[in-house]
Design a protein around this motif. Sequence first.
Motif, short mmCIF file in Angstrom:
data_model
loop_
_atom_site.label_atom_id
_atom_site.label_comp_id
_atom_site.label_asym_id
_atom_site.label_seq_id
_atom_site.Cartn_x
_atom_site.Cartn_y
_atom_site.Cartn_z
N SER A 148 0.86 -1.19 0.00
CA SER A 148 0.00 0.00 0.00
C SER A 148 0.89 1.24 0.00
CB SER A 148 -0.92 0.00 1.22
OG SER A 148 -0.16 0.01 2.42
N GLU A 185 1.25 5.40 1.31
CA GLU A 185 0.79 6.40 2.26
C GLU A 185 1.25 7.79 1.79
OE1 GLU A 185 0.89 7.37 7.07
OE2 GLU A 185 2.14 5.78 6.22
N LYS A 194 -3.87 7.80 3.91
CA LYS A 194 -3.67 6.68 3.00
C LYS A 194 -3.75 7.19 1.57
CE LYS A 194 -5.12 1.87 2.35
NZ LYS A 194 -6.08 0.83 2.75
N ASP A 208 -3.85 6.52 -2.76
CA ASP A 208 -4.48 5.64 -3.74
C ASP A 208 -3.38 4.85 -4.44
OD1 ASP A 208 -5.70 4.48 -5.97
OD2 ASP A 208 -7.13 6.11 -6.20
N ARG A 221 -5.11 10.74 -3.23
CA ARG A 221 -5.57 10.21 -1.95
C ARG A 221 -6.44 8.98 -2.16
NH1 ARG A 221 -7.56 14.43 2.62
NH2 ARG A 221 -7.96 12.42 3.59
N ASP A 222 -6.38 8.09 -1.19
CA ASP A 222 -7.27 6.93 -1.22
C ASP A 222 -8.69 7.43 -0.94
OD1 ASP A 222 -8.52 4.51 -1.14
OD2 ASP A 222 -7.45 3.74 0.60
N LYS A 223 -9.59 7.18 -1.87
CA LYS A 223 -10.95 7.71 -1.75
C LYS A 223 -11.92 6.71 -1.12
CE LYS A 223 -9.81 10.43 -5.74
NZ LYS A 223 -8.46 9.84 -5.69
N ARG A 224 -11.41 5.56 -0.73
CA ARG A 224 -12.29 4.61 -0.05
C ARG A 224 -12.69 5.18 1.30
NH1 ARG A 224 -10.45 -1.49 0.02
NH2 ARG A 224 -12.60 -1.63 0.71
N ASP A 265 -13.01 0.45 4.88
CA ASP A 265 -12.23 -0.68 4.37
C ASP A 265 -12.70 -1.95 5.07
OD1 ASP A 265 -10.41 -2.30 3.20
OD2 ASP A 265 -8.63 -1.39 4.07
N ARG A 302 -16.72 5.71 -2.90
CA ARG A 302 -15.57 6.59 -3.05
C ARG A 302 -15.96 8.04 -2.76
NH1 ARG A 302 -13.87 2.25 -2.94
NH2 ARG A 302 -12.37 1.23 -4.34
#
Length: 601
Positions: free
Chosen positions: A220, A222, A230, A232, A325-328, A331, A385
């Motif tokens: 992953s 960061e 976090k 993407d 950016r992680d749009k989740r 998780d 998202r």
Amino acid sequence: MNFKTTLIILVVFVLLGGAYFFFGRPSPDTEQSKADQQKIREVYALSKDTIRQVRLSFKDESYQSLTFAKNTDDIWKLRKPFTADADPSKINEMLQDLLEKKVKQTIEAENLAQYGLQPPNIQIELWTEGETPAKVFLIGDRTVNYSVYTKERSESHIFLIESSALDDFTKSPSDLRDRNVFKFSSAEIRTLRLQIEGQSVIHCEKQVNSNPGGTADMDSWEMIQPVKTKADARAIEEIVSALGSLRVAVFEADGEYDPANYGLSQPRITATLQSTGKNPIQELQIGSDARTPGRIYVTRPDHRAVYTVNREIHTKLNRTVFDLRDKRVIDFQRTATHRFAIHQGDSKIICQKNVDGEWEITAPVTLKADEEAVDDLLFGVDALRAVAFVDDQPTSLQPYGLAAPSIEASFVVPSSEPTTLLVGKMKEDTVYVKAQNAAPVFLVKKSLLDLVGMGIAGLRSKQILDFDGDDATKVVLKHGDVNLTCQKQGTNWRLTQPVQEQTRTGAVPSILRQVNRLTVEAFLAVAPPITKTGFDVPEIQLAVTLKNRTEHLLQIGKRADQEHHYGRLQNAPDTVFLLKNETAESLKKTVDDLRATPDAN
């Protein structure tokens, strides 16, 4: 002098010239058959793998002399007229072509100039070891039979090889340079830094999977700057891949150049990669658009060169913090989830898998769940998202309606703590959400509400009846002026109202199968008034009595719209659903549809 005399003199002159061309030069000492012709590598004991340096010199002054040499890692580099990475495949192909060429003929010759060998068109110097070249080959003029005169400098004789040697070695620096802008393995990259004009620096680091049995897919990323969160991973890997596959279209400048001429004095984008490889830090700077449409100027500062590349690299690197950016929002392992609960106001719906792996609603009532609806809910939440990042460290959740959420959806995986999504107020066509165990507040599309707010009506199975048709003993059907009663006698069905006679074989079982397989289009969350649904005077009523005296009574009321009728079961009068019009019409059977011998009248 008349014309005839002039013509005779001209013919004689041509014959003498031809004789000199073919017979005036020394004859070949040997003219070997193709089977006996040896390759240059065999004649001069040369191997492509042992050659460590090559120098090409040209009689044509429009071509620069080139020197290529292997470094300590056995990698080919261009050393002159400037230093640059060489394309090893092209160098090896060029050497292979030379060493594999066959010596067709040998000729003893004293006047090298008449063969184009003094000076030669091309001089090829090959080093294997030491300070002096092991062999020096001179390439002269083309001759008959697609050949070219060639000589090894230390020998007295010359020989013929395929004339393609002239083309094989007539090269410019660009022909043999490595067009890969970067050299790295994606697995080696540990950090990505983007400096884009008008934006804050974006710095991301890979969090390498420490599980020795894991795969690279589990790594992953960061984001460290400008916000710690976090990242993407897919978006970053796309950037790394784009840089790794970037190819030079044109080598524009080498050595000393004015960066301002290429928009590189203040680059539009600077991308820096740090890896665990031999080149730990590699940087690309993007300048202005090139004169050629669709291309842009770039440089690798450590290479002291300017290239043009496909302009698409600017698009791929021109990313914002939001893009990377992680749009989740939450998780959780969708496929491993075995239980979920949705709290909305005073209601609480709980769904879980039974021992057969099928979804059931267990609260507030026990019902079979619609597998497709549950899958859609889980997939939709897993794929949720953010369309905007609202606040990474909110001091209060009240402004977003998240202090007292309108909906709480919790998802449970065996041996794990629940993952909970909080849903707050709406904002235009979006809604505020956050994960219960994380601080950031997001905005997502309001279509989320259709998923988590579908209620029992949306989650329950659309099959309304489930009984064994063989257990049925009585069927009563009413619609309009029709009032039919059928009763089972042994294994046969008989009409008892309005006539008494045998039914057609299979007629009643067909009705039972149709009712038992009946699926509704949708359940309504709130039952409309009875005057609207028409259940006070149903359009169709079908009652099925089982041998244990259980009765199932289906009532079909008025049309709900152009495509549907209202329907309900009498034992659940507040649960109203929609049936397709054609389903309702197919239940309007008559005596003639059921009797064994239709009435002749």
